[in-house]
Design a protein around this motif. Structure first.
Motif, PDB file in Angstrom:
ATOM      1  N   TYR A 206     -38.745  16.484  47.421  1.00  0.00           N
ATOM      2  CA  TYR A 206     -39.039  17.908  47.295  1.00  0.00           C
ATOM      3  C   TYR A 206     -40.472  18.123  46.817  1.00  0.00           C
ATOM      4  O   TYR A 206     -41.054  17.271  46.159  1.00  0.00           O
ATOM      5  CB  TYR A 206     -38.082  18.557  46.292  1.00  0.00           C
ATOM      6  CG  TYR A 206     -36.637  18.509  46.670  1.00  0.00           C
ATOM      7  CD1 TYR A 206     -36.024  19.592  47.296  1.00  0.00           C
ATOM      8  CD2 TYR A 206     -35.857  17.393  46.381  1.00  0.00           C
ATOM      9  CE1 TYR A 206     -34.670  19.561  47.632  1.00  0.00           C
ATOM     10  CE2 TYR A 206     -34.505  17.345  46.714  1.00  0.00           C
ATOM     11  CZ  TYR A 206     -33.918  18.431  47.343  1.00  0.00           C
ATOM     12  OH  TYR A 206     -32.595  18.385  47.679  1.00  0.00           O
ATOM     13  N   ASP A 207     -41.003  19.317  47.119  1.00  0.00           N
ATOM     14  CA  ASP A 207     -42.317  19.675  46.595  1.00  0.00           C
ATOM     15  C   ASP A 207     -42.171  20.742  45.511  1.00  0.00           C
ATOM     16  O   ASP A 207     -41.060  21.055  45.061  1.00  0.00           O
ATOM     17  CB  ASP A 207     -43.246  20.142  47.719  1.00  0.00           C
ATOM     18  CG  ASP A 207     -42.814  21.473  48.342  1.00  0.00           C
ATOM     19  OD1 ASP A 207     -41.805  22.061  47.882  1.00  0.00           O
ATOM     20  OD2 ASP A 207     -43.482  21.919  49.293  1.00  0.00           O
ATOM     21  N   ALA A 214     -40.072  15.509  52.823  1.00  0.00           N
ATOM     22  CA  ALA A 214     -40.045  14.135  53.322  1.00  0.00           C
ATOM     23  C   ALA A 214     -38.729  13.497  52.905  1.00  0.00           C
ATOM     24  O   ALA A 214     -37.881  14.135  52.262  1.00  0.00           O
ATOM     25  CB  ALA A 214     -41.234  13.342  52.762  1.00  0.00           C
ATOM     26  N   ALA A 215     -38.559  12.250  53.272  1.00  0.00           N
ATOM     27  CA  ALA A 215     -37.373  11.501  52.861  1.00  0.00           C
ATOM     28  C   ALA A 215     -37.716  10.019  52.820  1.00  0.00           C
ATOM     29  O   ALA A 215     -38.627   9.566  53.513  1.00  0.00           O
ATOM     30  CB  ALA A 215     -36.212  11.753  53.824  1.00  0.00           C
ATOM     31  N   ILE A 216     -36.998   9.296  51.990  1.00  0.00           N
ATOM     32  CA  ILE A 216     -37.151   7.844  51.933  1.00  0.00           C
ATOM     33  C   ILE A 216     -35.811   7.190  52.230  1.00  0.00           C
ATOM     34  O   ILE A 216     -34.756   7.810  52.056  1.00  0.00           O
ATOM     35  CB  ILE A 216     -37.672   7.361  50.562  1.00  0.00           C
ATOM     36  CG1 ILE A 216     -36.741   7.825  49.433  1.00  0.00           C
ATOM     37  CG2 ILE A 216     -39.099   7.831  50.327  1.00  0.00           C
ATOM     38  CD1 ILE A 216     -37.089   7.221  48.078  1.00  0.00           C
ATOM     39  N   SER A 246     -40.732  13.181  43.961  1.00  0.00           N
ATOM     40  CA  SER A 246     -40.677  14.651  43.995  1.00  0.00           C
ATOM     41  C   SER A 246     -41.404  15.245  42.796  1.00  0.00           C
ATOM     42  O   SER A 246     -42.142  16.235  42.928  1.00  0.00           O
ATOM     43  CB  SER A 246     -39.222  15.125  44.005  1.00  0.00           C
ATOM     44  OG  SER A 246     -38.556  14.715  45.188  1.00  0.00           O
ATOM     45  N   GLN A 247     -41.209  14.654  41.628  1.00  0.00           N
ATOM     46  CA  GLN A 247     -41.887  15.145  40.428  1.00  0.00           C
ATOM     47  C   GLN A 247     -43.405  15.055  40.582  1.00  0.00           C
ATOM     48  O   GLN A 247     -44.141  15.951  40.159  1.00  0.00           O
ATOM     49  CB  GLN A 247     -41.432  14.361  39.212  1.00  0.00           C
ATOM     50  CG  GLN A 247     -40.039  14.736  38.710  1.00  0.00           C
ATOM     51  CD  GLN A 247     -39.704  14.052  37.401  1.00  0.00           C
ATOM     52  OE1 GLN A 247     -39.948  12.860  37.223  1.00  0.00           O
ATOM     53  NE2 GLN A 247     -39.144  14.812  36.465  1.00  0.00           N
ATOM     54  N   LYS A 248     -43.863  13.975  41.193  1.00  0.00           N
ATOM     55  CA  LYS A 248     -45.300  13.810  41.417  1.00  0.00           C
ATOM     56  C   LYS A 248     -45.835  14.852  42.403  1.00  0.00           C
ATOM     57  O   LYS A 248     -47.032  15.163  42.396  1.00  0.00           O
ATOM     58  CB  LYS A 248     -45.595  12.402  41.936  1.00  0.00           C
ATOM     59  CG  LYS A 248     -45.327  11.306  40.917  1.00  0.00           C
ATOM     60  CD  LYS A 248     -45.529   9.925  41.524  1.00  0.00           C
ATOM     61  CE  LYS A 248     -45.190   8.833  40.527  1.00  0.00           C
ATOM     62  NZ  LYS A 248     -45.324   7.478  41.118  1.00  0.00           N
ATOM     63  N   MET A 249     -44.933  15.378  43.253  1.00  0.00           N
ATOM     64  CA  MET A 249     -45.317  16.423  44.207  1.00  0.00           C
ATOM     65  C   MET A 249     -45.150  17.818  43.606  1.00  0.00           C
ATOM     66  O   MET A 249     -45.309  18.811  44.289  1.00  0.00           O
ATOM     67  CB  MET A 249     -44.483  16.307  45.486  1.00  0.00           C
ATOM     68  CG  MET A 249     -44.684  15.006  46.262  1.00  0.00           C
ATOM     69  SD  MET A 249     -46.409  14.741  46.787  1.00  0.00           S
ATOM     70  CE  MET A 249     -46.647  16.123  47.910  1.00  0.00           C
TER      71      MET A 249
END
Length: 256
Positions: A206-207, A214-216, A246-249
């Motif tokens: 998530y952003d 995106a997904a991993i 996600s947190q980094k985004m």
């Protein structure tokens, strides 16, 4: 031949060649294009002159040239998610000793934008830049599960639900029921739905707008990516990693 037509045909050549990493013969290429071999050959010569296409001297097969890699690398290097996520997916690959993918949605398809291989050699369809349908992969399903129903229906209308293995979900109703489960649990499992003998577990990224961008996935042979291992180990690992990315985004939501 008009300039626009030439460009259109040249781009079609590049798109077809992208599906044949080991190369394709002139006859087959011209057949897929619906063009005469002489016309196809002229276009290929121009593309070869600019290093977008290369030809193996022995086999005479045509494939994509290094200029395509240069342009693709330039685009990929400017995708923030790739730079942000890379260290995390490397760590995940090391923890699991399995292949880890980072993917985004582009033109209603999944595109692999990063991949970290494991120490254990495995032949897989995936490679950076490769595109696949969304309904038959774990990464595609977690992204579909977080889209509005109307948009998912539009994707199905456009791309269909082609069958790749006996496990591929090809019924629209069954797919929507499956996506509800995926959304509720926060991850998806690919039970050999795109490649036989290859299984995977995937989670969304998530952003700051709480939007899935995106997904991993963790992927490998179904003998190693078993239901038992997924439940006991891999779900927790991939959810932890996806949340960290996600947190980094900028995502402020809670872990699943």
């Amino acid at each position: 031949m008009s300039t626009v037509q030439s460009v259109e045909r040249s781009l079609s050549i590049l798109e077809i060649l992208s599906k044949y990493p080991e190369g394709i013969r002139l006859t087959e290429l011209s057949s897929q294009l619906g063009l005469a071999k002489s016309t196809t050959h002229r276009l290929l010569l121009t593309l070869m002159h600019r290093n977008f296409v290369k030809q193996d001297e022995r086999s005479e097969l045509y494939s994509l040239g290094m200029q395509v890699v240069t342009l693709a690398s330039s685009v990929l290097n400017n995708i923030d998610i790739r730079g942000v996520a890379h260290a995390s997916i490397v760590e995940l690959a090391q923890k699991t000793n399995e292949v880890v993918h980072l993917c985004i949605k582009d033109d209603d398809e999944v595109i692999y934008i990063d991949k970290v291989d494991s120490d254990r050699t495995i032949r897989m369809f995936s490679q950076v830049g490769r595109r696949v349908n969304m309904h038959c992969t774990g990464v595609g399903k977690v992204m579909l599960a977080n889209l509005p129903i109307k948009e998912v229906k539009e994707i199905i209308s456009k791309k269909g639900l082609p069958q790749f293995t006996p496990s591929t979900i090809t019924d629209e109703t069954a797919l929507f029921e499956h996506l509800e489960i995926v959304k509720e649990q926060g991850y998806a499992i690919d039970e050999m739905e795109h490649e036989e003998l290859i299984a995977a577990v995937a989670a969304p990224i998530y952003d700051y707008n709480n939007k899935v961008i995106a997904a991993i996935s963790i992927a490998g042979p179904n003998q190693r990516i078993t239901k038992e291992r997924i439940k006991a180990e891999l779900i927790d690992l991939i959810l932890e990693t996806s949340h960290n990315i996600s947190q980094k985004m900028g995502y402020l939501g809670k872990t699943n």
